[in-house]
Design a protein around this motif. Structure first.
Motif, mmCIF file in Angstrom:
data_model
loop_
_atom_site.group_PDB
_atom_site.id
_atom_site.type_symbol
_atom_site.label_atom_id
_atom_site.label_comp_id
_atom_site.label_asym_id
_atom_site.label_seq_id
_atom_site.Cartn_x
_atom_site.Cartn_y
_atom_site.Cartn_z
ATOM 1 N N GLU A 22 29.663 -3.894 11.159
ATOM 2 C CA GLU A 22 30.587 -4.835 10.417
ATOM 3 C C GLU A 22 30.469 -6.069 9.217
ATOM 4 N N ALA A 23 29.686 -7.511 9.822
ATOM 5 C CA ALA A 23 29.518 -8.184 9.183
ATOM 6 C C ALA A 23 28.049 -8.294 8.627
ATOM 7 N N LEU A 24 27.107 -7.108 8.102
ATOM 8 C CA LEU A 24 26.106 -6.697 7.666
ATOM 9 C C LEU A 24 26.360 -6.151 6.321
ATOM 10 N N VAL A 25 27.843 -5.825 6.576
ATOM 11 C CA VAL A 25 27.914 -4.617 5.527
ATOM 12 C C VAL A 25 28.834 -5.712 4.486
ATOM 13 N N ILE A 26 29.807 -6.596 5.667
ATOM 14 C CA ILE A 26 30.587 -7.038 4.480
ATOM 15 C C ILE A 26 30.432 -8.600 4.123
#
Length: 616
Positions: free
Chosen positions: A150-154
């Motif tokens: 989620e951190a990579l995408v956001i």
């Protein structure tokens, strides 16, 4: 507190290791003892700095003003150590709604650790709405990996960059981990492993997102738009079989490329993506992409594929017919009829914007050919043609003037060669002119070393009018005879949806350039941008449903001013005890923040207030 060096030997390798402990003396029933406060690891500190470092950590924890000035790296390390100690030892108090009055030393009040939370809050809410974590759980992806994914995408949405850059952003400048929970491991390799895990379930994720988005936005899934784009590499990328020299849409012919194929529906929602080699021929990608798409969609619905001329070969159109797909495309090659621009019907007109679209239908062997002409396109192509014509004539005049200047080309054969290359460079302008090269008088053109003395050129009569008549025109080809000319044209211009998707990925989502050299790293890096586009498009579609036509980049800039900050201050109790207190809270909402949150059904309170106290 003081710093103590520890030296231990590994029992297996017999190798000695040294590391630092921050300790303090405490009284126990058995007498004075040393208590470990924090393991500093292999922190780079000189023995002469131990005392000043320990004293500075104590000052930070108790809120005292330090009289010691430390050099930059030591000061940063002291603050980081104090933060870890505070996190480890702090006592969390309840956040009571009623007023709480205390005696506060106002000179001790400080604001620290500001981190953005507005854009993270919105993106995280969309992430939860798309139920991505539920899919991860079904696929056996651990909660820790899900947090990193989620951190990579956001991160790609808010502050796009490499995995290394995203790690730094998430841990130092963003409050995302306060929303999702912090990962147990935060090494760079853990981010790479998380991205690999994401790519391992690529097809499942795209199928899941397609299904959820269809339910959320009641998508019909009858029209699909297909196109390709490419991204260039910084570096040789010798370890990547997909990195090839090709035709760059970014005009970066000095770099190897990789090609991304994408299918979106009529409302711009991505359905399927695939990565190809940089020299991929567009026309060869269609059948494979559509076959992959079939597995993601429910059957029994007539579907239409919309594509540009580069993909619309006869083989591809025949394949679509055989597999019972309808198609709308720009006609490739010569039209099967003579262009006739008389009696064209106007389907759209806006005099203020200078917009006028005219169409005329021709039918042949079960297909409709729609001759279209756009007033804006006429102006654009006319200006382009005039510019090219101007460059062509300027160069002709340059060659002509050179015949009377020393040390310039005058040999007849060489002048012919120069004019030939000029025609090759500007073919559209060259065909409008008759050009004659005059040789020296009294000499045969077959003689050696004959010089050119003049270059004469004249615009051809009639050719100019016949060519300019077609300016601004193109032909649409389709088997959808049930649709009107207006409907066919409106469907075709929806190709702009996929152009916008590519533009978003390149500008807002960090698709290019690509600094990775390994093939697996490139695959995962580009797929993260595709998943990020799903979130971006959901956000923009929700805005449009409320009559707000702002793009994500504008929204992101507005939400950057909503932050999560820590307020620290000292409190004196009635018994004289002094506490250092810390309040972690959200900055006050501004009107434009609240307006955005309301459109997404959010309260505007990303996280509750936290009160922490450290006893002196």
């Amino acid at each position: 507190m003081y710093v103590r060096k520890i030296r231990k030997r590994n029992g297996t390798s017999k190798k000695y290791y040294e590391y630092l402990h921050l300790v303090e003396n405490v009284r126990t029933e058995k007498g004075p003892r040393q208590r470990l406060v924090l393991n500093l690891g292999n922190l780079n500190l000189e023995p002469s700095q131990y005392q000043a470092f320990a004293r500075r950590v104590e000052d930070i924890l108790t809120g005292q003003r330090s009289l010691i000035e430390l050099e930059g790296s030591v000061e940063r390390n002291a603050r980081e150590a104090a933060r870890k100690i505070f996190t480890k030892q702090a006592l969390e108090l309840s956040d009571e709604s009623e007023s709480n009055f205390e005696k506060v030393d106002i000179n001790s009040i400080e604001a620290e650790k500001p981190k953005s939370i507005g854009a993270e809050y919105l993106c995280h809410s969309v992430w939860e709405e798309l139920k991505i974590d539920e899919l991860f759980k079904e696929e056996g992806i651990t909660r820790q990996s899900a947090i990193l994914i989620e951190a990579l995408v956001i991160g790609r949405l808010i502050d796009p960059g490499s995995e290394r850059y995203t790690k730094e952003w998430a841990e130092k400048r963003s409050s995302l981990y306060e929303l999702t929970g912090s990962p147990i491991r935060s090494s760079l390799n853990s981010y790479y492993r998380a991205s690999d895990r994401l790519y391992s379930v690529k097809d499942k994720i795209e199928e899941h997102l397609s299904r959820v988005e269809k339910e959320l936005f009641s998508l019909s899934e009858k029209l699909f738009f297909f196109d390709l784009t490419n991204s260039y590499f910084e570096g040789q990328a010798n370890g990547n079989s997909k990195a090839k020299w090709g035709r760059s849409k970014e005009k970066r012919n000095d770099c190897k490329l990789v090609t991304l194929g994408l299918i979106v529906d009529e409302r711009g929602f991505a359905k399927y993506s695939k990565l190809f080699a940089g020299n991929q021929y567009e026309a060869k990608t269609l059948s494979g992409m559509v076959k992959e798409l079939e597995g993601h969609l429910e059957g029994g619905v007539d579907r239409t594929i919309v594509m540009d001329a580069g993909i619309a070969t006869e083989d591809n159109i025949n394949w679509l017919k055989e597999n019972k797909y309808h198609y709308i495309t720009v006609n490739r090659g010569k039209a099967p009829f003579e262009k006739d621009f008389t009696d064209m019907a106007v389907i759209r007109e806006d005099k203020e914007k200078g917009e006028k679209i005219e169409v005329k239908r021709f039918t042949s062997e079960g297909e409709a050919y729609i001759l279209c002409r756009s007033e804006k396109k006429i102006v654009k192509e006319r200006n382009m043609r005039r510019r090219v014509e101007q460059l062509f004539l300027e160069r002709l005049e340059y060659y002509k003037a050179g015949l009377r200047v020393n040390r310039r080309t005058k040999r007849y054969e060489k002048v012919i060669e120069l004019i030939g290359k000029l025609k090759e460079k500007y073919p559209k302008a060259a065909k409008l002119y008759d050009i004659e090269i005059i040789g020296e008088r009294g000499k045969s053109l077959g003689e050696k070393n004959i010089h050119a003395v003049d270059i004469k050129y004249k615009k051809k009569e009639g050719r100019y009018d016949s060519d300019t008549l077609s300016e601004g025109s193109y032909i649409l080809r389709t088997d959808r005879l049930d649709l009107s000319d207006d409907e066919i044209w409106n469907i075709y211009i929806m190709l702009g949806n996929i152009e916008y998707a590519f533009k978003s990925m390149k500008s807002s989502l960090g698709l290019r350039p690509n600094f990775h050299q390994r093939e697996d790293r490139v695959d995962t890096h580009m797929f993260i941008s595709v998943v990020a586009y799903h979130l971006l498009h959901v956000i923009e579609s929700r805005l449009k449903s409320h009559g707000d036509h702002r793009k994500w980049s504008s929204l992101r800039n507005v939400l950057k001013t909503h932050e999560r900050i820590t307020i620290s201050y000292r409190v004196k109790e009635e018994d004289g005890t002094i506490h250092q207190k810390f309040v972690r809270l959200n900055s006050k909402l501004e009107a434009e923040h609240l307006e955005i949150y309301r459109m997404f059904g959010l309260s505007g309170v990303p996280l509750p207030r936290k009160v922490l106290a450290y006893k002196q």
